[in-house]
Write a protein that holds these residues in place. Sequence first.
Motif, PDB file in Angstrom:
ATOM      1  N   GLU A  67      83.323  90.184  44.907  1.00 13.24           N
ATOM      2  CA  GLU A  67      84.394  89.671  45.765  1.00 13.24           C
ATOM      3  C   GLU A  67      85.638  89.371  44.935  1.00 13.24           C
ATOM      4  OE1 GLU A  67      82.692  86.288  47.610  1.00 13.24           O
ATOM      5  OE2 GLU A  67      81.423  87.468  49.000  1.00 13.24           O
ATOM      6  N   GLY A  68      85.409  88.803  43.756  1.00 13.01           N
ATOM      7  CA  GLY A  68      86.536  88.501  42.870  1.00 13.01           C
ATOM      8  C   GLY A  68      87.237  89.761  42.392  1.00 13.01           C
ATOM      9  N   GLN A  69      86.436  90.803  42.088  1.00 13.25           N
ATOM     10  CA  GLN A  69      87.028  92.067  41.654  1.00 13.25           C
ATOM     11  C   GLN A  69      87.866  92.696  42.773  1.00 13.25           C
ATOM     12  OE1 GLN A  69      83.464  94.062  40.432  1.00 13.25           O
ATOM     13  NE2 GLN A  69      83.769  93.573  38.253  1.00 13.25           N
ATOM     14  N   GLN A  70      87.320  92.634  44.009  1.00 14.67           N
ATOM     15  CA  GLN A  70      88.063  93.168  45.156  1.00 14.67           C
ATOM     16  C   GLN A  70      89.355  92.388  45.383  1.00 14.67           C
ATOM     17  OE1 GLN A  70      85.176  92.912  48.287  1.00 14.67           O
ATOM     18  NE2 GLN A  70      84.091  94.795  47.675  1.00 14.67           N
ATOM     19  N   ALA A  71      89.245  91.064  45.233  1.00 14.51           N
ATOM     20  CA  ALA A  71      90.441  90.233  45.403  1.00 14.51           C
ATOM     21  C   ALA A  71      91.466  90.545  44.327  1.00 14.51           C
ATOM     22  CB  ALA A  71      90.056  88.756  45.356  1.00 14.51           C
ATOM     23  N   ALA A  72      90.960  90.776  43.081  1.00 10.82           N
ATOM     24  CA  ALA A  72      91.880  91.100  41.995  1.00 10.82           C
ATOM     25  C   ALA A  72      92.568  92.437  42.246  1.00 10.82           C
ATOM     26  CB  ALA A  72      91.119  91.148  40.665  1.00 10.82           C
ATOM     27  N   GLN A  73      91.794  93.412  42.765  1.00  9.33           N
ATOM     28  CA  GLN A  73      92.384  94.717  43.068  1.00  9.33           C
ATOM     29  C   GLN A  73      93.429  94.595  44.174  1.00  9.33           C
ATOM     30  OE1 GLN A  73      91.899  97.646  41.426  1.00  9.33           O
ATOM     31  NE2 GLN A  73      93.611  98.324  42.716  1.00  9.33           N
ATOM     32  N   SER A  74      93.093  93.793  45.201  1.00  9.22           N
ATOM     33  CA  SER A  74      94.039  93.572  46.298  1.00  9.22           C
ATOM     34  C   SER A  74      95.298  92.885  45.784  1.00  9.22           C
ATOM     35  CB  SER A  74      93.378  92.718  47.378  1.00  9.22           C
ATOM     36  OG  SER A  74      94.298  92.396  48.397  1.00  9.22           O
ATOM     37  N   LEU A  75      95.114  91.930  44.862  1.00  9.00           N
ATOM     38  CA  LEU A  75      96.246  91.205  44.289  1.00  9.00           C
ATOM     39  C   LEU A  75      97.155  92.151  43.513  1.00  9.00           C
ATOM     40  CD1 LEU A  75      96.144  87.735  42.690  1.00  9.00           C
ATOM     41  CD2 LEU A  75      97.122  89.585  41.362  1.00  9.00           C
ATOM     42  N   LEU A  76      96.544  93.062  42.724  1.00  9.21           N
ATOM     43  CA  LEU A  76      97.340  94.020  41.960  1.00  9.21           C
ATOM     44  C   LEU A  76      98.092  94.978  42.878  1.00  9.21           C
ATOM     45  CD1 LEU A  76      94.865  94.854  39.043  1.00  9.21           C
ATOM     46  CD2 LEU A  76      97.026  93.577  38.895  1.00  9.21           C
ATOM     47  N   THR A  77      97.417  95.397  43.957  1.00  6.88           N
ATOM     48  CA  THR A  77      98.066  96.281  44.939  1.00  6.88           C
ATOM     49  C   THR A  77      99.263  95.587  45.572  1.00  6.88           C
ATOM     50  OG1 THR A  77      95.973  97.389  45.433  1.00  6.88           O
ATOM     51  CG2 THR A  77      97.738  97.584  47.080  1.00  6.88           C
ATOM     52  N   GLU A  78      99.066  94.320  45.942  1.00  6.40           N
ATOM     53  CA  GLU A  78     100.150  93.550  46.551  1.00  6.40           C
ATOM     54  C   GLU A  78     101.291  93.336  45.568  1.00  6.40           C
ATOM     55  OE1 GLU A  78     100.748  89.448  49.206  1.00  6.40           O
ATOM     56  OE2 GLU A  78      98.847  89.825  48.179  1.00  6.40           O
ATOM     57  N   LEU A  79     100.937  93.096  44.308  1.00  4.60           N
ATOM     58  CA  LEU A  79     101.953  92.907  43.278  1.00  4.60           C
ATOM     59  C   LEU A  79     102.787  94.163  43.092  1.00  4.60           C
ATOM     60  CD1 LEU A  79     103.173  91.144  41.025  1.00  4.60           C
ATOM     61  CD2 LEU A  79     101.374  91.989  39.498  1.00  4.60           C
ATOM     62  N   ASN A  80     102.114  95.313  43.029  1.00  2.00           N
ATOM     63  CA  ASN A  80     102.826  96.587  42.878  1.00  2.00           C
ATOM     64  C   ASN A  80     103.731  96.868  44.074  1.00  2.00           C
ATOM     65  OD1 ASN A  80     101.657  97.134  40.392  1.00  2.00           O
ATOM     66  ND2 ASN A  80      99.930  98.253  41.275  1.00  2.00           N
ATOM     67  N   GLN A  81     103.226  96.557  45.299  1.00  5.76           N
ATOM     68  CA  GLN A  81     104.027  96.794  46.506  1.00  5.76           C
ATOM     69  C   GLN A  81     105.253  95.878  46.532  1.00  5.76           C
ATOM     70  OE1 GLN A  81     103.658  99.180  49.048  1.00  5.76           O
ATOM     71  NE2 GLN A  81     105.729  98.404  49.434  1.00  5.76           N
ATOM     72  N   THR A  82     105.055  94.625  46.121  1.00  8.48           N
ATOM     73  CA  THR A  82     106.176  93.682  46.094  1.00  8.48           C
ATOM     74  C   THR A  82     107.232  94.125  45.095  1.00  8.48           C
ATOM     75  OG1 THR A  82     104.691  91.875  46.707  1.00  8.48           O
ATOM     76  CG2 THR A  82     106.821  91.263  45.784  1.00  8.48           C
ATOM     77  N   GLN A  83     106.797  94.621  43.941  1.00 15.61           N
ATOM     78  CA  GLN A  83     107.742  95.115  42.946  1.00 15.61           C
ATOM     79  C   GLN A  83     108.504  96.328  43.474  1.00 15.61           C
ATOM     80  OE1 GLN A  83     104.946  95.598  39.697  1.00 15.61           O
ATOM     81  NE2 GLN A  83     105.706  93.750  38.670  1.00 15.61           N
ATOM     82  N   ALA A  84     107.793  97.216  44.213  1.00 16.16           N
ATOM     83  CA  ALA A  84     108.450  98.383  44.813  1.00 16.16           C
ATOM     84  C   ALA A  84     109.462  97.940  45.868  1.00 16.16           C
ATOM     85  CB  ALA A  84     107.415  99.317  45.429  1.00 16.16           C
ATOM     86  N   LEU A  97     111.065  95.092  45.924  1.00 16.98           N
ATOM     87  CA  LEU A  97     112.210  94.522  45.212  1.00 16.98           C
ATOM     88  C   LEU A  97     113.161  95.609  44.729  1.00 16.98           C
ATOM     89  CD1 LEU A  97     110.970  91.540  42.998  1.00 16.98           C
ATOM     90  CD2 LEU A  97     112.679  91.507  44.815  1.00 16.98           C
ATOM     91  N   ALA A  98     112.590  96.687  44.198  1.00 14.43           N
ATOM     92  CA  ALA A  98     113.422  97.798  43.734  1.00 14.43           C
ATOM     93  C   ALA A  98     114.203  98.409  44.889  1.00 14.43           C
ATOM     94  CB  ALA A  98     112.549  98.857  43.059  1.00 14.43           C
ATOM     95  N   ALA A  99     113.542  98.539  46.064  1.00 15.44           N
ATOM     96  CA  ALA A  99     114.221  99.095  47.248  1.00 15.44           C
ATOM     97  C   ALA A  99     115.324  98.164  47.730  1.00 15.44           C
ATOM     98  CB  ALA A  99     113.200  99.323  48.363  1.00 15.44           C
ATOM     99  N   TYR A 100     115.047  96.840  47.734  1.00 19.76           N
ATOM    100  CA  TYR A 100     116.071  95.880  48.145  1.00 19.76           C
ATOM    101  C   TYR A 100     117.290  95.971  47.228  1.00 19.76           C
ATOM    102  CZ  TYR A 100     112.337  93.614  50.867  1.00 19.76           C
ATOM    103  OH  TYR A 100     111.325  93.345  51.748  1.00 19.76           O
ATOM    104  N   GLY A 101     117.019  96.075  45.926  1.00 19.10           N
ATOM    105  CA  GLY A 101     118.120  96.177  44.971  1.00 19.10           C
ATOM    106  C   GLY A 101     118.944  97.435  45.188  1.00 19.10           C
ATOM    107  N   LYS A 102     118.261  98.539  45.471  1.00 17.40           N
ATOM    108  CA  LYS A 102     118.959  99.804  45.734  1.00 17.40           C
ATOM    109  C   LYS A 102     119.806  99.696  46.997  1.00 17.40           C
ATOM    110  CE  LYS A 102     118.093 104.783  46.250  1.00 17.40           C
ATOM    111  NZ  LYS A 102     117.054 105.833  46.309  1.00 17.40           N
TER     112      LYS A 102
END
Length: 352
Positions: free
Chosen positions: A138-155, A157-162
Amino acid sequence: MPKKRRLAAAITLVCALSVLAAPGTAFADPAPTPSGGAPGQPLTLDEVGKQIDELYRQAAAATDAYNLAEEQTKQQSAQIVQLAQQIVQGQEKIKRLKDQAGATARMQYRNGGLPPGALMMLSGDPGSFLDGANRLREGQQAAQSLLTELNQTQADLAAYGKDATAQWTNLEDNRVKKEAAKKDITEKIAAAEKLQSQLKEQDRQRLAELERKKEFDSQTAWLSTGILKAISTGASEQGKKAVKFATDQIGKPYLWGAEGPGSFDCSGLTSQAWLAAGHGIPRTSQEQWAQLPHVAIKDMRPGDLIIYFADATHVGMYIGDGAIVHAPRPGRNVTITGAGSMPILGIVRPDR
């Protein structure tokens, strides 16, 4: 006589009296007016009038360009503020996600990074280990979900800046357009006023008479088609409110770019009248023509907007009985005139 006929007749009579009261001079006779025709030939009053009209028409077109750029600037400024807020929220979210990722990494470090099989052998309690393994998955799945969310948020942010960069570019483009339109407006109005100032008082009066005669002839021709027999007299509830607002402004001066409360340009008057009626419409006469529903002249009713000239650079509000209320041009006040006194491009209805 029905009310419609009485008001239409009154408008026609006023125009007629204005013309008949003029001194008995031929309007197109040469007069001591500014030069600009053939070399050595003074312009006639008719030619001067046409030049002045054309200058004010060009100023009206530039005013529409200015108003459109101003409206777009407001929209872009609001979008930039919204994007800035989204960027701040995104940055806060990334910090929170990174903190969560750090906590997960520290927990894994405390477990020594051992594989599940080794942990089972060391635990001495298979049941406890299996419970822990489930939690680990469960922790590994949560960590994977967290990384996915982090990557999406960074993307994001880049779109907002553009997007923000693009809006800043558009904002600057519209600032340049506004300045160019403002320069064009002031030059055209100054040129028209200069032409008028060079006329003698008698010629200025004759020029005004010539303008009234032109409007009278145009309105008379329009009414002679029998158009009022077909036009509806009933307005919608919002239309009545818009007409009341517009007619309440009668006597206030025209000022390019103005939308009240003390002065108006033509589309500033119509857009504010419909806003007061609870229905927002585009700011400029050209956008009103492009975006609002079109109706046939025979279906026109009070509150509808009449768009004038082929380039849609003037607008008035139909108030019934063959009349409009409008803000004419610099040097004039909001007034009532014949709906057919200018070349009609078409009719639009804001609340259709």
